[in-house]
Design a protein around this motif. Structure first.
Motif, mmCIF file in Angstrom:
data_model
loop_
_atom_site.group_PDB
_atom_site.id
_atom_site.type_symbol
_atom_site.label_atom_id
_atom_site.label_comp_id
_atom_site.label_asym_id
_atom_site.label_seq_id
_atom_site.Cartn_x
_atom_site.Cartn_y
_atom_site.Cartn_z
ATOM 1 N N ARG A 184 42.851 38.850 28.315
ATOM 2 C CA ARG A 184 44.304 38.692 28.335
ATOM 3 C C ARG A 184 45.008 39.653 27.385
ATOM 4 N NH1 ARG A 184 46.489 32.778 27.352
ATOM 5 N NH2 ARG A 184 44.625 32.328 28.604
ATOM 6 N N ARG A 217 50.392 42.087 37.572
ATOM 7 C CA ARG A 217 49.361 41.045 37.635
ATOM 8 C C ARG A 217 49.933 39.708 37.168
ATOM 9 N NH1 ARG A 217 46.020 45.381 35.937
ATOM 10 N NH2 ARG A 217 45.966 44.713 33.755
ATOM 11 N N VAL A 218 50.785 39.742 36.154
ATOM 12 C CA VAL A 218 51.418 38.512 35.673
ATOM 13 C C VAL A 218 52.290 37.908 36.764
ATOM 14 C CG1 VAL A 218 53.128 37.615 34.052
ATOM 15 C CG2 VAL A 218 51.318 39.145 33.236
ATOM 16 N N ARG A 250 51.448 32.469 42.462
ATOM 17 C CA ARG A 250 50.478 31.483 42.889
ATOM 18 C C ARG A 250 50.561 30.206 42.058
ATOM 19 N NH1 ARG A 250 47.515 36.277 42.937
ATOM 20 N NH2 ARG A 250 46.476 35.764 40.981
ATOM 21 N N GLY A 272 51.973 38.324 39.912
ATOM 22 C CA GLY A 272 51.107 37.840 40.977
ATOM 23 C C GLY A 272 50.565 36.465 40.680
ATOM 24 N N ARG A 273 50.163 36.228 39.440
ATOM 25 C CA ARG A 273 49.673 34.900 39.068
ATOM 26 C C ARG A 273 50.797 33.884 39.135
ATOM 27 N NH1 ARG A 273 47.066 37.814 34.969
ATOM 28 N NH2 ARG A 273 48.442 36.960 33.373
ATOM 29 N N SER A 274 52.016 34.297 38.728
ATOM 30 C CA SER A 274 53.154 33.382 38.769
ATOM 31 C C SER A 274 53.444 32.943 40.198
ATOM 32 C CB SER A 274 54.385 34.060 38.165
ATOM 33 O OG SER A 274 55.522 33.250 38.299
ATOM 34 N N ALA A 320 51.270 35.021 29.068
ATOM 35 C CA ALA A 320 50.561 35.493 30.254
ATOM 36 C C ALA A 320 49.673 36.682 29.936
ATOM 37 C CB ALA A 320 51.568 35.865 31.337
ATOM 38 N N THR A 326 50.336 29.834 38.664
ATOM 39 C CA THR A 326 49.423 29.680 37.537
ATOM 40 C C THR A 326 49.917 30.256 36.246
ATOM 41 O OG1 THR A 326 48.297 31.732 38.129
ATOM 42 C CG2 THR A 326 47.429 29.673 39.064
ATOM 43 N N ALA A 327 51.062 30.940 36.267
ATOM 44 C CA ALA A 327 51.478 31.612 35.035
ATOM 45 C C ALA A 327 52.777 31.089 34.467
ATOM 46 C CB ALA A 327 51.604 33.126 35.275
#
Length: 353
Positions: A151, A341-342, A348, A344-346, A128, A350-351
């Motif tokens: 990244r 941030r990681v 949604r 947050g993506r998870s 991530a 995506t991570a």
């Protein structure tokens, strides 16, 4: 509070492991519940509230015990301490199978070629994010492994900045100190060569080299006849630094070594080799010399050893730099921002892997 599991897959204690102790102590203050998965050789050096001890997975093909321990902790994100780009691949793969994973690459190193490099590129490409304390490691990950620049995050190291710095000890015979693993990377043989030059020139000094490692016997043999002692592993770093008049970092390779920052935070004048982000970080507040150059190292040490007032002035500047830029609180906040941030993506979708 979000949950983060930290992975320590190493058999030797050094700055990378001290970095984890800063995270374990400070992450709760910025909204995280940290846990630790630690390889058995170093388990006794940590004392977190929740700690899972596993076999060392470094340089192995798989790490099932790491995966099981992480799964039992139910983390929202995993942070894996990396000794160098390839040595902790099994632990990284295990972490990726459990939760979004952030690698912390403390030192640039060999990424191999051909199939090995492609395998590393695929492994790191699934992370991530990657953190590193120095721009050189970031550049290597982008150039060698093809990671997207966005990244890979440079988060400079930080240390505890004590309210009562020790400053130079003021010994009648000045004492130079160095601290780290007794391995070729740390360049203690270069320091010994510099000490030989100084003593041959009639300079009075004492040298103490703290730490342990595979090159200990060889270094002790090389130091025969020199005013150098090796006290072994140092448990009280502040006490060790308090006995010094000058701190010396003689490394061949580093990113941004914590021990140098700790010495600066104590108000010690420092001589350091131009490795990693050392020169960019310390500016004019330490003396920087080329690596693997005993003559340059001896010259820089000799100037400070002959000038007690100059040692105090340089130590004062080092302390001010540490207070302004090198506090661990700043490092932990920056690390937390990446972890958030990681997560947050998870959330949604995506991570996670």
């Amino acid at each position: 509070m979000s949950r983060v599991s930290l992975v320590c897959d190493s058999e030797n204690w050094g700055g990378a492991e001290v970095y984890l102790t800063h995270l374990l102590r400070r992450l709760p203050g910025v909204g995280w519940t940290p846990s630790l998965v630690v390889a058995e050789p170093l388990a006794a050096r940590f004392a977190p509230a929740e700690c899972a001890v596993v076999p060392l997975a470094r340089h192995t093909a798989e790490a099932p015990a790491v995966r099981a321990a992480l799964a039992a902790q139910h983390p929202d994100v995993v942070l894996v301490n990396l000794v160098d780009p390839g040595s902790n691949a099994a632990a990284l793969a295990a972490a990726r199978s459990v939760a979004p994973t952030v690698g912390v690459l403390h030192l640039a190193g060999d990424t191999g070629a051909g199939a090995r490099r492609r395998s590393l590129a695929a492994l790191y490409g699934g992370l991530a994010a990657v953190l590193t304390p120095a721009s050189g490691a970031r550049d290597q990950l982008v150039a060698d492994l093809g990671l997207p620049p966005g990244r890979v995050h440079v988060v400079p190291n930080g240390v505890d900045v004590p309210p009562d710095p020790a400053g130079p000890a003021g010994r009648a015979v000045p004492r130079v100190g160095a601290l780290g693993r007794l391995t070729a990377q740390k360049g203690f043989d270069v320091l010994l060569a510099a000490v030989g030059r100084l003593t041959a020139a009639g300079v009075a000094l004492e040298v103490v080299v703290g730490g342990e490692g595979r090159d200990g016997d060889r270094l002790r043999t090389a130091a025969a006849g020199l005013p150098v002692t090796f006290p072994g592993f140092v448990t009280d770093v502040r006490g060790f630094l308090a006995g010094l008049d000058v701190f010396c970092l003689s490394s061949r390779r580093e990113a941004l070594p914590l021990v140098l920052l700790e010495a600066m935070a104590e108000g010690l004048p420092c001589v350091a080799t131009d490795v990693g982000d050392v020169a960019a970080t310390v500016g004019a507040d330490a003396v920087v010399v080329p690596p693997e150059d005993p003559a340059a190292l001896a010259g820089a040490l000799g100037v400070l050893l002959a000038d007690p007032a100059g040692r105090v002035r340089l130590g004062d500047r080092a302390r001010r730099r540490a207070v302004a830029d090198l506090d661990a609180e700043l490092m932990v906040r920056r690390t937390s921002d990446v972890l958030r941030r990681v997560c947050g993506r998870s959330a949604r979708g995506t991570a996670r892997t």
